[in-house]
Design a protein around this motif. Sequence first.
Motif, PDB file in Angstrom:
ATOM      1  N   GLU A  48       0.835  -1.203   0.000  1.00 42.44           N
ATOM      2  CA  GLU A  48       0.000   0.000   0.000  1.00 42.44           C
ATOM      3  C   GLU A  48       0.871   1.256   0.000  1.00 42.44           C
ATOM      4  N   MET A  49       0.384   2.289  -0.675  1.00 43.12           N
ATOM      5  CA  MET A  49       0.961   3.622  -0.563  1.00 43.12           C
ATOM      6  C   MET A  49      -0.096   4.497   0.089  1.00 43.12           C
ATOM      7  N   HIS A  50       0.213   5.032   1.275  1.00 40.76           N
ATOM      8  CA  HIS A  50      -0.720   5.884   1.999  1.00 40.76           C
ATOM      9  C   HIS A  50      -0.380   7.351   1.777  1.00 40.76           C
ATOM     10  N   GLN A  51      -1.427   8.155   1.728  1.00 46.84           N
ATOM     11  CA  GLN A  51      -1.266   9.611   1.637  1.00 46.84           C
ATOM     12  C   GLN A  51      -1.958  10.221   2.852  1.00 46.84           C
ATOM     13  N   GLY A  59      -5.171  13.872  -6.585  1.00 48.90           N
ATOM     14  CA  GLY A  59      -6.412  14.616  -6.809  1.00 48.90           C
ATOM     15  C   GLY A  59      -6.332  16.017  -6.244  1.00 48.90           C
ATOM     16  N   THR A  60      -7.245  16.891  -6.700  1.00 48.50           N
ATOM     17  CA  THR A  60      -7.220  18.288  -6.262  1.00 48.50           C
ATOM     18  C   THR A  60      -7.354  18.430  -4.752  1.00 48.50           C
ATOM     19  N   GLY A  61      -8.210  17.628  -4.146  1.00 55.53           N
ATOM     20  CA  GLY A  61      -8.359  17.690  -2.696  1.00 55.53           C
ATOM     21  C   GLY A  61      -7.738  16.492  -2.012  1.00 55.53           C
ATOM     22  N   GLY A  62      -6.726  15.912  -2.623  1.00 55.97           N
ATOM     23  CA  GLY A  62      -6.104  14.709  -2.072  1.00 55.97           C
ATOM     24  C   GLY A  62      -6.563  13.480  -2.825  1.00 55.97           C
ATOM     25  N   GLY A  63      -6.098  12.321  -2.395  1.00 51.94           N
ATOM     26  CA  GLY A  63      -6.426  11.082  -3.087  1.00 51.94           C
ATOM     27  C   GLY A  63      -5.384  10.755  -4.140  1.00 51.94           C
ATOM     28  N   LEU A  64      -5.251   9.461  -4.446  1.00 54.48           N
ATOM     29  CA  LEU A  64      -4.238   8.963  -5.379  1.00 54.48           C
ATOM     30  C   LEU A  64      -4.883   8.027  -6.383  1.00 54.48           C
ATOM     31  N   THR A  65      -4.468   8.151  -7.646  1.00 52.44           N
ATOM     32  CA  THR A  65      -4.932   7.242  -8.688  1.00 52.44           C
ATOM     33  C   THR A  65      -3.744   6.831  -9.548  1.00 52.44           C
ATOM     34  N   LEU A  66      -3.509   5.539  -9.660  1.00 54.65           N
ATOM     35  CA  LEU A  66      -2.398   5.069 -10.489  1.00 54.65           C
ATOM     36  C   LEU A  66      -2.639   5.397 -11.957  1.00 54.65           C
ATOM     37  N   ASP A  67      -1.586   5.873 -12.620  1.00 54.26           N
ATOM     38  CA  ASP A  67      -1.659   6.132 -14.063  1.00 54.26           C
ATOM     39  C   ASP A  67      -1.556   4.784 -14.777  1.00 54.26           C
ATOM     40  N   PRO A  68      -2.615   4.364 -15.488  1.00 58.11           N
ATOM     41  CA  PRO A  68      -2.581   3.046 -16.140  1.00 58.11           C
ATOM     42  C   PRO A  68      -1.575   2.957 -17.273  1.00 58.11           C
ATOM     43  N   ASP A  69      -1.125   4.122 -17.783  1.00 56.12           N
ATOM     44  CA  ASP A  69      -0.224   4.125 -18.943  1.00 56.12           C
ATOM     45  C   ASP A  69       1.246   4.247 -18.561  1.00 56.12           C
ATOM     46  N   PHE A  70       1.528   4.445 -17.261  1.00 58.26           N
ATOM     47  CA  PHE A  70       2.929   4.605 -16.861  1.00 58.26           C
ATOM     48  C   PHE A  70       3.399   3.319 -16.199  1.00 58.26           C
ATOM     49  N   TRP A  71       4.273   2.618 -16.884  1.00 52.69           N
ATOM     50  CA  TRP A  71       4.853   1.368 -16.385  1.00 52.69           C
ATOM     51  C   TRP A  71       6.203   1.201 -17.042  1.00 52.69           C
ATOM     52  N   VAL A  72       7.258   1.155 -16.237  1.00 54.98           N
ATOM     53  CA  VAL A  72       8.612   1.109 -16.789  1.00 54.98           C
ATOM     54  C   VAL A  72       9.105  -0.338 -16.829  1.00 54.98           C
ATOM     55  N   SER A 126      -1.299  18.806   7.280  1.00 55.32           N
ATOM     56  CA  SER A 126      -1.379  20.260   7.472  1.00 55.32           C
ATOM     57  C   SER A 126      -1.272  20.582   8.953  1.00 55.32           C
ATOM     58  N   ASP A 127      -1.897  19.736   9.790  1.00 55.79           N
ATOM     59  CA  ASP A 127      -1.669  19.776  11.232  1.00 55.79           C
ATOM     60  C   ASP A 127      -0.726  18.614  11.527  1.00 55.79           C
ATOM     61  N   PRO A 128       0.560  18.890  11.700  1.00 56.00           N
ATOM     62  CA  PRO A 128       1.543  17.793  11.806  1.00 56.00           C
ATOM     63  C   PRO A 128       1.346  16.905  13.036  1.00 56.00           C
ATOM     64  N   MET A 129       0.611  17.393  14.028  1.00 52.75           N
ATOM     65  CA  MET A 129       0.379  16.580  15.216  1.00 52.75           C
ATOM     66  C   MET A 129      -0.878  15.724  15.089  1.00 52.75           C
ATOM     67  N   ASN A 130      -1.669  15.984  14.054  1.00 52.23           N
ATOM     68  CA  ASN A 130      -2.919  15.226  13.875  1.00 52.23           C
ATOM     69  C   ASN A 130      -3.119  14.860  12.403  1.00 52.23           C
ATOM     70  N   PRO A 131      -2.260  14.009  11.846  1.00 53.32           N
ATOM     71  CA  PRO A 131      -2.400  13.621  10.438  1.00 53.32           C
ATOM     72  C   PRO A 131      -3.705  12.853  10.201  1.00 53.32           C
ATOM     73  N   THR A 132      -4.242  12.989   8.986  1.00 59.29           N
ATOM     74  CA  THR A 132      -5.442  12.232   8.610  1.00 59.29           C
ATOM     75  C   THR A 132      -5.193  11.536   7.275  1.00 59.29           C
ATOM     76  N   LEU A 133      -5.684  10.308   7.144  1.00 53.30           N
ATOM     77  CA  LEU A 133      -5.517   9.566   5.895  1.00 53.30           C
ATOM     78  C   LEU A 133      -6.348  10.222   4.800  1.00 53.30           C
ATOM     79  N   ALA A 134      -5.697  10.615   3.698  1.00 49.06           N
ATOM     80  CA  ALA A 134      -6.383  11.325   2.612  1.00 49.06           C
ATOM     81  C   ALA A 134      -6.527  10.469   1.354  1.00 49.06           C
ATOM     82  N   GLY A 135      -5.701   9.442   1.230  1.00 51.69           N
ATOM     83  CA  GLY A 135      -5.762   8.608   0.031  1.00 51.69           C
ATOM     84  C   GLY A 135      -4.937   7.357   0.219  1.00 51.69           C
ATOM     85  N   LYS A 136      -5.169   6.378  -0.648  1.00 52.13           N
ATOM     86  CA  LYS A 136      -4.436   5.113  -0.544  1.00 52.13           C
ATOM     87  C   LYS A 136      -4.487   4.387  -1.885  1.00 52.13           C
TER      88      LYS A 136
END
Length: 466
Positions: free
Chosen positions: A345-348, A425-438, A352-362
């Motif tokens: 997993e890659m977590h995001q 994403g604009t407000g957070g979140g992650l989406t893998l690019d289906p076309d990028f694979w090395v 912004s509040d370094p003492m209270n992080p919140t999960l924004a994407g995965k």
Amino acid sequence: MNLRPDPSFYPTPRMAMEAPVEKLAFTLMLSPDFSQPDGLAVVNVDPQSPDYGKIVHTVFMPNKGDEFHHFGWNACSSALSPLTGHAFLERRYLIIPGIRSSRIYVVDVKEPLQAKIHKIIEPEEVFAKTGYSRPHTIHCGPEGIYVSTLGGGGADGTDGPPGIFIMDCETFDILGRYEMDRGIQDKHYDFWWNLPRDYMVSSEWGLPPQFENGLVAEDLLSNKYGHSLHFWDLRGRKNIQTIDLGENHQMALEVRPAHDPAKQYGFCGVVVDTTNLQGAIFTWWRKDDGTFEARKTITIDPQPADPADLPEMLKGFSAVPPLVTDIDLSLDDKYLYVACWGTGEMHQYDVSDPMNPTLAGKVEIGGIVKKTKHPNGKDFGYGPQMVEISRDGQRVYWTNSLYSTWDEQFYPGERGAAMVMARVGTGGGLTLDPDFWVEFPAGYRSHQIRLEGGDCSTDSFCFPSV
């Protein structure tokens, strides 16, 4: 030397976020069985190019058995320091250490598609001038190149503690050890700093016998790996405070200070808590009296698993630990990315509040048990490992190999190199690019990534953002 500062140097992180979008990435390739020389791959990351996601140039070394791991630039935005900087350097050379051989390569990438070896520093010179071995992390400082090491002297690297040495940023000569007074520091891993505030933070992994031939289970369960953060007077070159995160918090690895030097806090990733198999992130900060504190602000739970699906090392636990092996912080200090190599997993996290992080994407991809495929249907071997973020914060790249012997323990059998990219994403979140694979050459694994012109784990800044 340039007549003007390199245009890829920026005074503030916010200005760096407005830099041109990267079109190339530099990725390390290692031969896990030492049958081939390690190399550097130049990858096209321009979606408008017909070569998008392809290796467009390679540089292979003349030696075998180096085991490339982390690397960095000869110069970066820290060169703009008003007190000690060399503002007229250029970001031209990649400094690539071999963690097994203790050999260091300087590669000229001024013309990336014609990148070539500029200089080789043999291990004997490293040993003779520093007493250290196993060079690991490169940071370009205002007045030189700082190199952390994982080993001291002697054949097994335990004759004295490891530390940091400094190289000249133009001749690449080794100048000598950094430390004047190391205090109780006796292990090493990562380091970074706040230049205007004149302090440095370093972390701990283990000594060479604890990692070169794989994870030593007895040492882990006896809490003998590193679990402390060390704080330094940067210019005084002395340890001013050490914080023990707790001996159960084994392997305090990547250190990520806030990029804006006006902010006096940062993050450190811990691989595993031996009491519950959790991964953890600690936030450290500087108090008004100049001393430091640290607190655990993120925990990531292990996932239950059938022992039949687990490698020998984990069968007795009936669970997959996340294994936090890398973290990276976006230039606006908003998102912290956490690579969970074991669970795939890659977590995001919004920090912004370094003492209270919140999960924004995965994103789920790879993993010891899940083995989640890439959106293009291909197998992603191992799990998310070395992570790098574009300067504008919109793209997150990562590879999949941790360290050759550890790969074999947790993911037996050859799984192949991989490098992928997720869009933010604009407000957070992650989406893998289906076309990028090395696609990497057969027999190689992939490790750290550097982006053309700089990225989020390369540069340190001397001026606060407005």
